[in-house]
Design a protein around this motif. Structure first.
Motif, PDB file in Angstrom:
ATOM      1  N   ARG A 197      -0.427   5.056  -1.795  1.00 54.66           N
ATOM      2  CA  ARG A 197      -0.607   5.163  -3.246  1.00 54.66           C
ATOM      3  C   ARG A 197      -1.561   6.294  -3.631  1.00 54.66           C
ATOM      4  O   ARG A 197      -1.479   6.816  -4.730  1.00 54.66           O
ATOM      5  CB  ARG A 197      -1.101   3.835  -3.815  1.00 54.66           C
ATOM      6  N   ASP A 198      -2.455   6.679  -2.718  1.00 56.28           N
ATOM      7  CA  ASP A 198      -3.359   7.791  -3.019  1.00 56.28           C
ATOM      8  C   ASP A 198      -2.832   9.133  -2.510  1.00 56.28           C
ATOM      9  O   ASP A 198      -3.563  10.131  -2.477  1.00 56.28           O
ATOM     10  CB  ASP A 198      -4.775   7.517  -2.509  1.00 56.28           C
ATOM     11  N   GLY A 199      -1.554   9.172  -2.094  1.00 57.93           N
ATOM     12  CA  GLY A 199      -0.908  10.423  -1.741  1.00 57.93           C
ATOM     13  C   GLY A 199      -1.030  10.877  -0.302  1.00 57.93           C
ATOM     14  O   GLY A 199      -0.637  11.988   0.031  1.00 57.93           O
ATOM     15  N   ASN A 200      -1.561  10.031   0.552  1.00 65.14           N
ATOM     16  CA  ASN A 200      -1.707  10.388   1.965  1.00 65.14           C
ATOM     17  C   ASN A 200      -0.493   9.930   2.782  1.00 65.14           C
ATOM     18  O   ASN A 200       0.148   8.935   2.451  1.00 65.14           O
ATOM     19  CB  ASN A 200      -2.978   9.760   2.548  1.00 65.14           C
ATOM     20  N   ASP A 201      -0.241  10.668   3.862  1.00 70.13           N
ATOM     21  CA  ASP A 201       0.817  10.294   4.805  1.00 70.13           C
ATOM     22  C   ASP A 201       0.218   9.447   5.921  1.00 70.13           C
ATOM     23  O   ASP A 201      -0.869   9.760   6.420  1.00 70.13           O
ATOM     24  CB  ASP A 201       1.451  11.535   5.439  1.00 70.13           C
ATOM     25  N   VAL A 202       0.930   8.385   6.311  1.00 72.13           N
ATOM     26  CA  VAL A 202       0.538   7.574   7.461  1.00 72.13           C
ATOM     27  C   VAL A 202       1.779   7.340   8.315  1.00 72.13           C
ATOM     28  O   VAL A 202       2.872   7.158   7.791  1.00 72.13           O
ATOM     29  CB  VAL A 202      -0.080   6.206   7.053  1.00 72.13           C
ATOM     30  N   VAL A 203       1.603   7.364   9.621  1.00 74.26           N
ATOM     31  CA  VAL A 203       2.712   7.079  10.525  1.00 74.26           C
ATOM     32  C   VAL A 203       2.884   5.559  10.574  1.00 74.26           C
ATOM     33  O   VAL A 203       1.948   4.843  10.921  1.00 74.26           O
ATOM     34  CB  VAL A 203       2.445   7.642  11.943  1.00 74.26           C
ATOM     35  N   TYR A 220      11.029  10.975  16.850  1.00 79.78           N
ATOM     36  CA  TYR A 220      10.726  11.168  15.430  1.00 79.78           C
ATOM     37  C   TYR A 220       9.799  10.068  14.943  1.00 79.78           C
ATOM     38  O   TYR A 220       9.612   9.052  15.615  1.00 79.78           O
ATOM     39  CB  TYR A 220      12.002  11.229  14.585  1.00 79.78           C
ATOM     40  N   GLN A 221       9.217  10.316  13.793  1.00 74.67           N
ATOM     41  CA  GLN A 221       8.311   9.353  13.177  1.00 74.67           C
ATOM     42  C   GLN A 221       8.851   8.925  11.815  1.00 74.67           C
ATOM     43  O   GLN A 221       9.540   9.691  11.144  1.00 74.67           O
ATOM     44  CB  GLN A 221       6.931   9.978  12.966  1.00 74.67           C
ATOM     45  N   VAL A 222       8.484   7.720  11.437  1.00 76.25           N
ATOM     46  CA  VAL A 222       8.694   7.261  10.070  1.00 76.25           C
ATOM     47  C   VAL A 222       7.327   7.345   9.405  1.00 76.25           C
ATOM     48  O   VAL A 222       6.346   6.775   9.902  1.00 76.25           O
ATOM     49  CB  VAL A 222       9.265   5.830  10.017  1.00 76.25           C
ATOM     50  N   ILE A 223       7.280   8.094   8.315  1.00 78.42           N
ATOM     51  CA  ILE A 223       6.029   8.372   7.613  1.00 78.42           C
ATOM     52  C   ILE A 223       5.988   7.572   6.316  1.00 78.42           C
ATOM     53  O   ILE A 223       6.960   7.553   5.559  1.00 78.42           O
ATOM     54  CB  ILE A 223       5.919   9.875   7.261  1.00 78.42           C
ATOM     55  N   GLY A 224       4.867   6.927   6.068  1.00 80.31           N
ATOM     56  CA  GLY A 224       4.660   6.228   4.803  1.00 80.31           C
ATOM     57  C   GLY A 224       3.816   7.072   3.867  1.00 80.31           C
ATOM     58  O   GLY A 224       2.911   7.784   4.315  1.00 80.31           O
ATOM     59  N   LEU A 225       4.118   7.018   2.583  1.00 80.26           N
ATOM     60  CA  LEU A 225       3.321   7.697   1.562  1.00 80.26           C
ATOM     61  C   LEU A 225       2.475   6.637   0.861  1.00 80.26           C
ATOM     62  O   LEU A 225       3.018   5.726   0.225  1.00 80.26           O
ATOM     63  CB  LEU A 225       4.217   8.428   0.557  1.00 80.26           C
ATOM     64  N   ASP A 282       0.804  -1.215   0.000  1.00 74.09           N
ATOM     65  CA  ASP A 282       0.000   0.000   0.000  1.00 74.09           C
ATOM     66  C   ASP A 282       0.841   1.272   0.000  1.00 74.09           C
ATOM     67  O   ASP A 282       0.308   2.363  -0.169  1.00 74.09           O
ATOM     68  CB  ASP A 282      -0.932   0.015   1.218  1.00 74.09           C
ATOM     69  N   LEU A 283       2.166   1.159   0.162  1.00 72.28           N
ATOM     70  CA  LEU A 283       3.025   2.337   0.266  1.00 72.28           C
ATOM     71  C   LEU A 283       3.939   2.495  -0.944  1.00 72.28           C
ATOM     72  O   LEU A 283       4.489   1.529  -1.460  1.00 72.28           O
ATOM     73  CB  LEU A 283       3.887   2.259   1.527  1.00 72.28           C
ATOM     74  N   LEU A 284       4.123   3.757  -1.347  1.00 71.59           N
ATOM     75  CA  LEU A 284       5.095   4.093  -2.398  1.00 71.59           C
ATOM     76  C   LEU A 284       6.486   4.249  -1.816  1.00 71.59           C
ATOM     77  O   LEU A 284       7.490   4.134  -2.527  1.00 71.59           O
ATOM     78  CB  LEU A 284       4.688   5.402  -3.080  1.00 71.59           C
TER      79      LEU A 284
END
Length: 148
Positions: A135-141, A128-133, A103-105
Motif C-alpha cells: 500500500r505504500d508503493g514498495n515491492d516485496v517478493v 521467476y518471482q511473484v512480486i507484491g505491491l 497489505d498488498l494492492l
C-alpha cells in the motif's frame, strides 16, 4: 437397500456439479484479443477453481494504468480479484494467497517467464518471482519459482 444406494448415488451425481459451480471464485481477466498465452493462463485459473470473466480490451495500457499496475511489474494481461490486481502469469496458488493479504494492492509475475502458468513452452522454464505491491508503493517478493 440397493434402491436406496442407487438413489443416493444418483443424487450425488446430479448435485455435485451444482455445488462445485457455486464454489468457484470469481475473477476478472483483461486481455488483448490476439494474445494466446492469456487464454492458457485463463485455462489454468479455471482448472484451479476460478470462474473467469474474460474481458477483451482494445487498450491494455489504459487498463493497467487505471488498475495501478506499475510499468516495472507489467506483463501481457491483468486480472482483478477482490479489488486487487494480478498482473501476468501468476500461479493460481498465489492468486488465492493474495485474497488474504490486506497489505498488498496486487501481485505480478513481471514479463512473461517461461514455465509459468500459460507460458509452458517445450518443457523450458526459467526462475521467476511473484512480486507484491504494498500500500505504500514498495515491492516485496511473495513467492519464488525455480527453473525446472
Amino acid at each position: 437397500m440397493k434402491t436406496t444406494l442407487r438413489l443416493a448415488l444418483l443424487s450425488a451425481l446430479f448435485t455435485a456439479p451444482l455445488i462445485q459451480a457455486a464454489d468457484l471464485i470469481p475473477i476478472d481477466v483483461h486481455r488483448d484479443a490476439n494474445c494466446g498465452c492469456c487464454k492458457h493462463w485463463i485455462s489454468h485459473l479455471e482448472s484451479n477453481g476460478f470462474k473467469v470473466n474474460d474481458h477483451v480490451e482494445a487498450n491494455m495500457s489504459e487498463v493497467k494504468q487505471r488498475l495501478g499496475v506499475a510499468p516495472r511489474l507489467g506483463s501481457c494481461h491483468t486480472a482483478v480479484i477482490d479489488g486487487k490486481f494480478v498482473e501476468g502469469h501468476v500461479p493460481a496458488e498465489q492468486v488465492l494467497a493474495l485474497r488474504k493479504r490486506d497489505d498488498l494492492l496486487g501481485i505480478a509475475a513481471p514479463g512473461m517467464p517461461l514455465g509459468s502458468p500459460g507460458m509452458e513452452v517445450n518443457g523450458r522454464s526459467e526462475a521467476y518471482q511473484v512480486i507484491g505491491l504494498t500500500r505504500d508503493g514498495n515491492d516485496v517478493v511473495v513467492a519464488e519459482y525455480p527453473a525446472h
